[in-house]
Scaffold this motif. Structure first.
Motif, mmCIF file in Angstrom:
data_model
loop_
_atom_site.group_PDB
_atom_site.id
_atom_site.type_symbol
_atom_site.label_atom_id
_atom_site.label_comp_id
_atom_site.label_asym_id
_atom_site.label_seq_id
_atom_site.Cartn_x
_atom_site.Cartn_y
_atom_site.Cartn_z
ATOM 1 N N UNK A 13 0.988 -1.215 0.020
ATOM 2 C CA UNK A 13 -0.075 -0.070 -0.084
ATOM 3 C C UNK A 13 0.769 1.282 -0.027
ATOM 4 N N UNK A 14 0.227 2.430 -0.047
ATOM 5 C CA UNK A 14 0.997 3.634 -0.102
ATOM 6 C C UNK A 14 1.857 3.775 1.087
ATOM 7 N N UNK A 15 1.309 3.270 2.254
ATOM 8 C CA UNK A 15 2.150 3.398 3.347
ATOM 9 C C UNK A 15 2.860 2.299 3.953
ATOM 10 N N UNK A 16 3.108 1.427 2.943
ATOM 11 C CA UNK A 16 4.169 0.189 2.989
ATOM 12 C C UNK A 16 3.547 -1.132 3.706
ATOM 13 N N UNK A 17 2.233 -1.264 3.497
ATOM 14 C CA UNK A 17 1.422 -2.272 3.977
ATOM 15 C C UNK A 17 1.201 -3.391 3.050
ATOM 16 N N UNK A 18 1.706 -4.682 3.167
ATOM 17 C CA UNK A 18 1.710 -5.697 2.111
ATOM 18 C C UNK A 18 0.161 -6.003 2.039
ATOM 19 N N UNK A 19 -0.773 -6.199 0.861
ATOM 20 C CA UNK A 19 -2.186 -6.430 0.789
ATOM 21 C C UNK A 19 -2.037 -8.049 0.401
ATOM 22 N N UNK A 20 -2.457 -8.706 1.127
ATOM 23 C CA UNK A 20 -2.531 -10.192 1.143
ATOM 24 C C UNK A 20 -3.650 -10.753 0.168
ATOM 25 N N UNK A 21 -3.513 -11.700 -0.451
ATOM 26 C CA UNK A 21 -4.513 -12.647 -1.349
ATOM 27 C C UNK A 21 -4.065 -13.908 -1.081
ATOM 28 N N UNK A 22 -5.315 -14.644 -0.670
ATOM 29 C CA UNK A 22 -5.352 -15.964 -0.020
ATOM 30 C C UNK A 22 -6.054 -17.044 -1.149
ATOM 31 N N UNK A 23 -5.078 -17.980 -1.424
ATOM 32 C CA UNK A 23 -5.753 -18.861 -2.204
ATOM 33 C C UNK A 23 -5.988 -20.278 -1.441
ATOM 34 N N UNK A 24 -7.131 -21.177 -1.964
ATOM 35 C CA UNK A 24 -7.543 -22.394 -1.486
ATOM 36 C C UNK A 24 -8.255 -23.055 -2.490
ATOM 37 N N UNK A 25 -7.707 -24.298 -2.932
ATOM 38 C CA UNK A 25 -8.707 -25.087 -3.983
ATOM 39 C C UNK A 25 -7.562 -25.217 -5.051
ATOM 40 N N UNK A 26 -8.007 -26.372 -6.020
ATOM 41 C CA UNK A 26 -7.009 -26.633 -7.184
ATOM 42 C C UNK A 26 -8.103 -26.719 -8.119
ATOM 43 N N UNK A 27 -9.240 -26.402 -8.365
ATOM 44 C CA UNK A 27 -10.151 -26.350 -9.589
ATOM 45 C C UNK A 27 -9.678 -25.377 -10.536
ATOM 46 N N UNK A 28 -10.355 -25.554 -11.589
ATOM 47 C CA UNK A 28 -10.186 -24.755 -12.849
ATOM 48 C C UNK A 28 -10.877 -23.567 -12.747
ATOM 49 N N UNK A 29 -12.341 -23.633 -12.264
ATOM 50 C CA UNK A 29 -13.137 -22.523 -12.087
ATOM 51 C C UNK A 29 -12.645 -21.718 -10.634
ATOM 52 N N UNK A 30 -12.325 -20.419 -11.323
ATOM 53 C CA UNK A 30 -11.802 -19.525 -10.112
ATOM 54 C C UNK A 30 -12.643 -18.428 -9.794
ATOM 55 N N UNK A 31 -12.998 -18.474 -8.192
ATOM 56 C CA UNK A 31 -14.006 -17.644 -7.895
ATOM 57 C C UNK A 31 -13.088 -16.616 -6.844
ATOM 58 N N UNK A 32 -13.733 -15.189 -7.106
ATOM 59 C CA UNK A 32 -12.700 -14.128 -6.468
ATOM 60 C C UNK A 32 -13.735 -13.489 -5.475
ATOM 61 N N UNK A 33 -13.212 -13.418 -4.215
ATOM 62 C CA UNK A 33 -14.048 -12.514 -3.181
ATOM 63 C C UNK A 33 -13.072 -11.440 -2.809
ATOM 64 N N UNK A 34 -13.474 -10.207 -2.723
ATOM 65 C CA UNK A 34 -13.003 -9.213 -2.209
ATOM 66 C C UNK A 34 -13.526 -8.204 -1.317
ATOM 67 N N UNK A 35 -13.226 -7.763 -0.138
ATOM 68 C CA UNK A 35 -13.651 -6.694 0.575
ATOM 69 C C UNK A 35 -12.711 -5.591 0.897
ATOM 70 N N UNK A 36 -13.314 -4.869 1.881
ATOM 71 C CA UNK A 36 -12.312 -3.833 2.588
ATOM 72 C C UNK A 36 -11.952 -2.940 1.789
#
Length: 327
Positions: free
Chosen positions: A74-97
């Motif tokens: 981020x602008x103030x140096x905080x790493x924005x994490x992305x979490x992944x779980x599952x191995x299927x080909x269909x990818x569902x993306x959830x975002x908040x905040x």
């Protein structure tokens, strides 16, 4: 590790089958780390970046099948994490905040990650589906908090060393209390920053990195943008189209949240609108009402409020990938 026993009846209203707890006859067994997290949740509206990172570290320690990467700093140096779980080909993306004052959706998404991880490790089923089947056929990618700088402003205020402190206070109506702050570290509302490359405005760092990631890295099949707002009643917004309407009906039935059609307006696109226009994926905005003086909910964001919201959304979070079969 020492544990404490808590009567089942005290928690079953909100927590049955949730990932925080392990069943042992008529008691829950809570380890110290998880108990401390629950204690922190009693100050739910203070759920911020540090609490999120602590929970991610706990999940990573316990579940080797969960992976975490960084979107950007981020602008103030905080790493924005992305979490992944599952191995299927269909990818569902959830975002908040996206909105700084929204502590609800980061909490809900982290709760989902803990929940599905625990159930998978136990080879359990949820809503009639084995979690092993869900994660073999689908992949969940979760970005709980896009705006960590703004979220920390809400909790701790603006540091005296911040070079634009006076400007930020002026943008905050002269108030040094930032509990209702909505923008990022520079005061820009990220939820309205998509599509501004077509205007004279600047694309914010967090939004630019997210758009590049979605275009050239993840390419999701379905996207769900969660946001909490004082002014907005619970709503599922969807774009025009027969498939989108059918999907929105199913989402509404899963969550008991009303659905509403929203026409895309350029150039100030919301993220779901931008995704539909640029990624050719199915995208939905799910707006959730949070307590506030100007809204209809005035009792504050207690742990009961948070867990009740999660209970209402739980089926949607687990079963939304199945909507990819709707054509």
């Amino acid at each position: 590790m020492p544990v404490s026993k808590v009567p089942l009846r005290c928690f079953c209203k909100y927590f049955k089958n949730f990932a925080f707890f392990e069943f042992s006859s008529h008691t829950f067994l809570l380890n110290k780390k998880i108990r401390r997290i629950i204690s922190n949740m009693k100050k739910a509206k203070e759920f911020g970046y540090e609490a999120m990172i602590s929970e991610i570290n706990l999940i990573m320690e316990k579940y080797s099948f969960v992976s975490v990467t960084g979107l950007c700093d981020s602008i103030l140096g905080r790493t924005i994490p992305i979490i992944s779980i599952g191995e299927g080909k269909t990818n569902v993306f959830y975002i908040g905040g996206e909105i700084a004052s929204d502590a609800l959706t980061p909490f809900l998404l982290m709760k989902f990650v803990r929940d599905i991880s625990s159930l998978y490790s136990e080879r359990a089923s949820v809503f009639g589906f084995p979690v092993e089947y869900i994660l073999k056929n689908y992949k969940f990618t979760v970005l709980p908090m896009l705006n960590p700088d703004g979220r920390e402003y809400c909790i701790y205020g603006v540091d005296n060393a911040n070079p634009i402190k006076d400007r930020l206070i002026a943008m905050n109506n002269g108030e040094s209390d930032f509990k209702s702050w909505r923008g990022n570290a520079r005061g820009v509302l990220l939820s309205c920053n998509y599509g501004v490359e077509e205007t004279e405005y600047e694309l914010e760092q967090e939004v630019g990195s997210l758009c590049n990631y979605l275009k050239y890295g993840l390419t999701p099949d379905m996207m769900f943008v969660f946001s909490g707002s004082i002014e907005q009643k619970d709503q599922i917004y969807y774009a025009d189209g027969e498939v989108e309407n059918k999907s929105a009906i199913a989402l509404s039935q899963m969550s008991s949240i009303k659905r509403s059609f929203r026409k895309t307006e350029k150039p100030e696109l919301l993220l779901a609108d931008w995704a539909i226009a640029n990624l050719n994926c199915r995208a939905f905005s799910i707006e959730l009402e949070i307590p506030g003086r100007s809204g209809s909910i005035k009792n504050g964001m207690t742990e009961d409020f948070y867990f009740t919201k999660y209970a209402a959304l739980r089926k949607l979070l687990f079963c939304s990938p199945l909507l990819s079969k709707i054509h």
